[in-house]
Design a protein around this motif. Structure first.
Motif, PDB file in Angstrom:
ATOM      1  N   ASN A  80      63.863  20.310  24.322  1.00 41.22           N
ATOM      2  CA  ASN A  80      64.670  20.586  23.140  1.00 41.22           C
ATOM      3  C   ASN A  80      64.932  19.315  22.324  1.00 41.22           C
ATOM      4  O   ASN A  80      65.991  19.149  21.720  1.00 41.22           O
ATOM      5  N   GLY A  81      63.957  18.403  22.332  1.00 41.26           N
ATOM      6  CA  GLY A  81      64.038  17.201  21.510  1.00 41.26           C
ATOM      7  C   GLY A  81      64.872  16.079  22.078  1.00 41.26           C
ATOM      8  O   GLY A  81      65.029  15.040  21.433  1.00 41.26           O
ATOM      9  N   VAL A  82      65.419  16.237  23.288  1.00 39.32           N
ATOM     10  CA  VAL A  82      66.265  15.197  23.872  1.00 39.32           C
ATOM     11  C   VAL A  82      65.384  14.180  24.592  1.00 39.32           C
ATOM     12  O   VAL A  82      64.753  14.495  25.610  1.00 39.32           O
ATOM     13  N   GLN A  83      65.328  12.960  24.052  1.00 37.37           N
ATOM     14  CA  GLN A  83      64.543  11.894  24.646  1.00 37.37           C
ATOM     15  C   GLN A  83      65.348  11.193  25.737  1.00 37.37           C
ATOM     16  O   GLN A  83      66.571  11.067  25.646  1.00 37.37           O
ATOM     17  N   GLY A  84      64.656  10.725  26.747  1.00 36.82           N
ATOM     18  CA  GLY A  84      65.327  10.134  27.887  1.00 36.82           C
ATOM     19  C   GLY A  84      65.659   8.665  27.703  1.00 36.82           C
ATOM     20  O   GLY A  84      64.928   7.920  27.059  1.00 36.82           O
ATOM     21  N   VAL A  85      66.786   8.252  28.281  1.00 33.26           N
ATOM     22  CA  VAL A  85      67.144   6.843  28.347  1.00 33.26           C
ATOM     23  C   VAL A  85      67.010   6.324  29.771  1.00 33.26           C
ATOM     24  O   VAL A  85      67.113   5.129  30.013  1.00 33.26           O
ATOM     25  N   ASN A  86      66.822   7.237  30.728  1.00 37.83           N
ATOM     26  CA  ASN A  86      66.609   6.882  32.127  1.00 37.83           C
ATOM     27  C   ASN A  86      65.591   7.845  32.718  1.00 37.83           C
ATOM     28  O   ASN A  86      65.325   8.915  32.160  1.00 37.83           O
ATOM     29  N   GLN A  87      65.048   7.492  33.874  1.00 39.53           N
ATOM     30  CA  GLN A  87      64.214   8.403  34.632  1.00 39.53           C
ATOM     31  C   GLN A  87      65.131   9.234  35.519  1.00 39.53           C
ATOM     32  O   GLN A  87      65.858   8.691  36.355  1.00 39.53           O
ATOM     33  N   GLY A  88      65.108  10.532  35.340  1.00 43.26           N
ATOM     34  CA  GLY A  88      65.944  11.411  36.133  1.00 43.26           C
ATOM     35  C   GLY A  88      66.081  12.747  35.452  1.00 43.26           C
ATOM     36  O   GLY A  88      65.654  12.929  34.308  1.00 43.26           O
ATOM     37  N   GLY A  89      66.672  13.708  36.151  1.00 42.86           N
ATOM     38  CA  GLY A  89      66.912  15.007  35.559  1.00 42.86           C
ATOM     39  C   GLY A  89      68.101  14.956  34.620  1.00 42.86           C
ATOM     40  O   GLY A  89      68.791  13.939  34.495  1.00 42.86           O
ATOM     41  N   MET A  90      68.367  16.073  33.939  1.00 45.02           N
ATOM     42  CA  MET A  90      69.435  16.104  32.942  1.00 45.02           C
ATOM     43  C   MET A  90      70.786  16.534  33.503  1.00 45.02           C
ATOM     44  O   MET A  90      71.799  16.384  32.833  1.00 45.02           O
ATOM     45  N   CYS A  91      70.813  17.075  34.710  1.00 50.51           N
ATOM     46  CA  CYS A  91      72.075  17.574  35.245  1.00 50.51           C
ATOM     47  C   CYS A  91      73.007  16.427  35.624  1.00 50.51           C
ATOM     48  O   CYS A  91      72.625  15.546  36.399  1.00 50.51           O
ATOM     49  N   PRO A  92      74.249  16.418  35.110  1.00 45.63           N
ATOM     50  CA  PRO A  92      75.204  15.346  35.435  1.00 45.63           C
ATOM     51  C   PRO A  92      75.977  15.622  36.715  1.00 45.63           C
ATOM     52  O   PRO A  92      77.190  15.855  36.708  1.00 45.63           O
ATOM     53  N   TYR A 106      59.142  27.465  34.417  1.00 44.51           N
ATOM     54  CA  TYR A 106      58.852  26.115  34.901  1.00 44.51           C
ATOM     55  C   TYR A 106      59.615  25.067  34.095  1.00 44.51           C
ATOM     56  O   TYR A 106      60.261  24.185  34.662  1.00 44.51           O
ATOM     57  N   GLN A 107      59.551  25.159  32.773  1.00 42.85           N
ATOM     58  CA  GLN A 107      60.188  24.123  31.961  1.00 42.85           C
ATOM     59  C   GLN A 107      61.706  24.237  31.960  1.00 42.85           C
ATOM     60  O   GLN A 107      62.407  23.226  31.942  1.00 42.85           O
ATOM     61  N   ILE A 108      62.218  25.449  31.985  1.00 45.25           N
ATOM     62  CA  ILE A 108      63.677  25.595  32.031  1.00 45.25           C
ATOM     63  C   ILE A 108      64.209  25.103  33.375  1.00 45.25           C
ATOM     64  O   ILE A 108      65.233  24.408  33.428  1.00 45.25           O
ATOM     65  N   ALA A 109      63.528  25.428  34.473  1.00 41.69           N
ATOM     66  CA  ALA A 109      63.924  24.884  35.776  1.00 41.69           C
ATOM     67  C   ALA A 109      63.810  23.363  35.770  1.00 41.69           C
ATOM     68  O   ALA A 109      64.635  22.662  36.371  1.00 41.69           O
ATOM     69  N   GLY A 110      62.808  22.842  35.078  1.00 40.39           N
ATOM     70  CA  GLY A 110      62.574  21.403  35.043  1.00 40.39           C
ATOM     71  C   GLY A 110      63.616  20.620  34.273  1.00 40.39           C
ATOM     72  O   GLY A 110      63.660  19.386  34.380  1.00 40.39           O
ATOM     73  N   ILE A 111      64.464  21.275  33.503  1.00 42.12           N
ATOM     74  CA  ILE A 111      65.557  20.579  32.824  1.00 42.12           C
ATOM     75  C   ILE A 111      66.472  19.923  33.854  1.00 42.12           C
ATOM     76  O   ILE A 111      66.965  18.809  33.666  1.00 42.12           O
TER      77      ILE A 111
END
Length: 677
Positions: free
Chosen positions: A115-127, A101-106
């Motif tokens: 993995n400690g990466v805090q967000g600067v926007n609302q959205g997923g991590m995939c560029p 669940y959490q790995i898919a949620g990346i």
């Protein structure tokens, strides 16, 4: 550079491998600062340690090939371990950072740190839609493979001691498979294997033969969460493909629909893949569908990301299955099979074009860790994927070779060369190859194509569009002949040439002008079919132009299966181009495109969205989906870049690596070394 003195015994090699593997040169001669180690979390197994900073290593040890799913299934023991490993992986508590669940949620939702990466926007991590689209996915897949493999090892250890040797042998060379949706399936079978569509599967367990829920059919949320957004995604208990009733809390997948639409599009998808291998282009052109000022991508009309979008859209369906939207797609098990294939396609392309790689380019849209307009390059940290527990991130330069993560592909393994790769590509995807012959019955989708002849032309339907023109993903389909204005049956129409899917976020209608994309639908094979049936006089431009002006049509279908008039889709431009092509001189060579495709303006003039496309000259506008009341909308902190957007080196974690990899054999004897900088 690492050096090795004579005699090359094991000890010096190990010193070279461990102490000179990487020498880090910080940009502008500043010291590279590592994060302090955080408190260690309880160790789950001796295969994979869970730490506050999770190191992505892939499967360590020897390098073995990832296989096509149908090939892997031929090895009964490995297939059994693959399924049981997936079953265990999906059963892990969703609060665990190494859960399915959490790995898919990346990738998309639920928009939380990992993995400690805090967000600067609302959205997923995939560029998506950027110069880092493809390279970001390589360590992502390696993380998935690494965690899945830890469960495979647990499965092996769960068998009785008398059987463990058998299962350990099978596990020693296993890797996650890919689904090659562009190759011809075995005779009489669908492009979508039943291995993916069967709801249950028989497996050998430590307790004997059992029937279990097929972990490739769906993922079951436990529990489903409001973090997945609104209805229906916060109510559907499982992932769905082309759901039968998208307005119901309980519905079912329509995998038969999925299979039939993939079958109708396979030849078009095959031709798109083949053309990308054949044509000479830069890495950024073939890797991302992004186009426009600052992206690094001049007009090229097609890309592996563009084709990738089409698989997402077909799999999920207009009724809103999970693959249909970027936010939810990674929860569907087919996502990993699909993305493994995209990674393979790029690995193949890298062998063919080794002298081009990631260039600087802007991010065209916000994601969790970056903001639209920021410039990234090959040394940008691919967050959230750290290569060690000290918090050092992978960069695109680190993962140019798949072998550093413990795998290759059948076409790119030991002994591969440009010649062998071209031969493999021709066999798998070359028009008219013996592996996928079909009979001619007058239907364009039943003609497999023929080898290129001297004097031939390649014909393409080019699509320029805005990523977020509609309120979600959408599909542009081309036909040689009329198609009903009703959406029912359009996807498998006898006149269908092919479809180009545009993958977007759920409810993502917003500043549509910000994200320019390109796509392509090859016309050549269908036109050859019309010549074969006598409907078209020849493949020469004069005859083709006249035929297309009369018979070429297209349609746009958006969320919910709503047919949208093409001229009411903001930013949509359709054109047709042609290019002379000469045949290959040998099976290990490709046909040669003469020059660049030229637009045949008279074909589309006067048709909906058929006006010529003119690239915008303005700078990119950041894209913020939704309204000021939406959680996506920027706040005062989110709207301003958190560091200099035009300087990639200013980002925390940026690191230029001067890397020398020393290769040794199984006995520690020196083989060769490569410098990667």
């Amino acid at each position: 550079m690492a050096s090795v003195r004579q005699p090359r015994t094991l000890l010096p090699i190990l010193f070279a491998l461990f102490f000179f593997l990487q020498s880090v040169v910080a940009a502008n001669s500043h010291q590279h600062k590592h994060r302090s180690k955080l408190e260690t979390i309880e160790e789950r197994s001796n295969i994979l340690k869970k730490r506050a900073t999770i190191a992505v290593t892939g499967i360590t040890g020897s390098v073995y090939p990832r296989l096509e799913i149908r090939t892997l299934a031929n090895n009964a023991d490995q297939w059994n371990l693959y399924l049981l490993g997936m079953q265990r992986f999906q059963a892990v508590d969703q609060s665990d950072p190494l859960s399915y669940y959490q790995i898919a949620g990346i990738h998309g939702r639920p928009y939380v740190p990992w993995n400690g990466v805090q967000g600067v926007n609302q959205g997923g991590m995939c560029p998506h839609v950027s110069n880092l689209f493809w390279t970001w996915h390589r360590p992502y897949l390696a993380l998935f493979e690494q965690v899945w493999y830890s469960h495979v090892q647990e499965v092996v250890n769960s068998f009785p001691a008398s059987q463990q040797s058998r299962w350990a042998t099978a596990a020693s060379t296993i890797r996650i498979p890919y689904w090659d949706w562009a190759m011809a399936p075995p005779s009489g079978q669908s492009d979508v294997p039943t291995l993916i569509r069967d709801k249950t599967v028989s497996v050998t367990t430590p307790s004997g033969q059992q029937t279990i829920d097929n972990p490739l059919y769906q993922y079951t949320f436990h529990p489903v969460s409001n973090d997945l957004g609104g209805f229906p995604y916060n109510t559907w208990p499982t992932t769905l493909r082309r759901p039968v009733d998208s307005n119901a809390a309980l519905t079912r997948s329509n995998n038969n629909d999925f299979a039939s639409i993939m079958d109708s599009n396979r030849i078009s998808l095959r031709d798109r893949v083949y053309n990308l291998f054949v044509t000479t282009a830069q890495f950024v052109q073939v890797s991302t569908e992004a186009t426009g000022e600052g992206t690094g991508n001049p007009s090229s009309h097609d890309s592996f990301e563009g084709i990738h979008d089409s698989i997402h859209v077909i799999s999920g369906g207009e009724s809103g299955g999970h693959m249909y939207y970027l936010d939810y797609s990674a929860f569907d098990p087919v996502f990993w099979l699909h993305h493994c294939n995209v990674d393979r396609q790029m690995a193949i392309w890298q062998v063919l074009q080794p002298d081009t790689y990631v260039v600087s380019g802007i991010q065209t849209q916000n994601n969790w860790q970056w903001s639209a307009g920021q410039v990234k390059n090959a040394y940008t940290p691919l967050k959230p994927f750290t290569k060690d527990v000290n918090g050092n991130y992978f960069t695109s330069m680190d993962i140019k070779s798949t072998s550093v993560l413990g795998y290759v592909y059948p076409e790119t393994g030991s002994g591969s060369s440009q010649s062998s790769v071209r031969s493999a590509v021709n066999s798998l995807y070359g028009p008219g190859s013996s592996s996928s012959k079909r009979s001619i019955s007058g239907r364009s989708d039943e003609f497999d194509g023929r080898p290129i002849r001297s004097g031939d032309y390649e014909y393409l339907l080019n699509i320029n569009a805005h990523k977020y023109s509609l309120n979600g993903s959408y599909t542009i389909s081309a036909f040689l002949g009329n198609v009903s204005s009703n959406s029912t049956g359009w996807a498998t129409s006898p006149n269908l040439v092919g479809s180009n899917g545009v993958l977007a976020m759920w409810g993502s209608m917003g500043n549509a002008s910000a994200v320019e994309i390109e796509g392509c639908i090859p016309l050549t094979t269908s036109l050859q079919g019309k010549v074969a049936t006598g409907e078209l006089e020849s493949m020469q431009p004069y005859h083709v132009s006249k035929y297309l002006k009369t018979h070429l049509t297209w349609t746009v279908v958006g969320p919910g299966g709503v047919v949208v008039p093409p001229d009411q889709v903001p930013g949509l431009h359709i054109s047709v181009s042609s290019c002379p092509v000469e045949p290959a001189v040998a099976h290990d060579e490709f046909p040669t495109w003469i020059g660049t495709p030229q637009v045949m303006a008279n074909v589309t003039v006067g048709k909906p969205a058929g006006a010529p496309y003119t690239p915008p000259s303005s700078t990119v506008v950041p894209y913020y989906p939704g309204s000021p009341n939406s959680p996506y909308y920027p706040t005062s902190t989110m709207s301003a870049p958190w560091y200099n957007p035009s300087n990639p080196a200013a980002e925390p974690g940026y690191c230029v690596v001067d890397q020398t990899v020393v290769y040794v054999d199984q006995h520690g004897n020196y083989l060769y070394e490569e410098k990667n900088s």
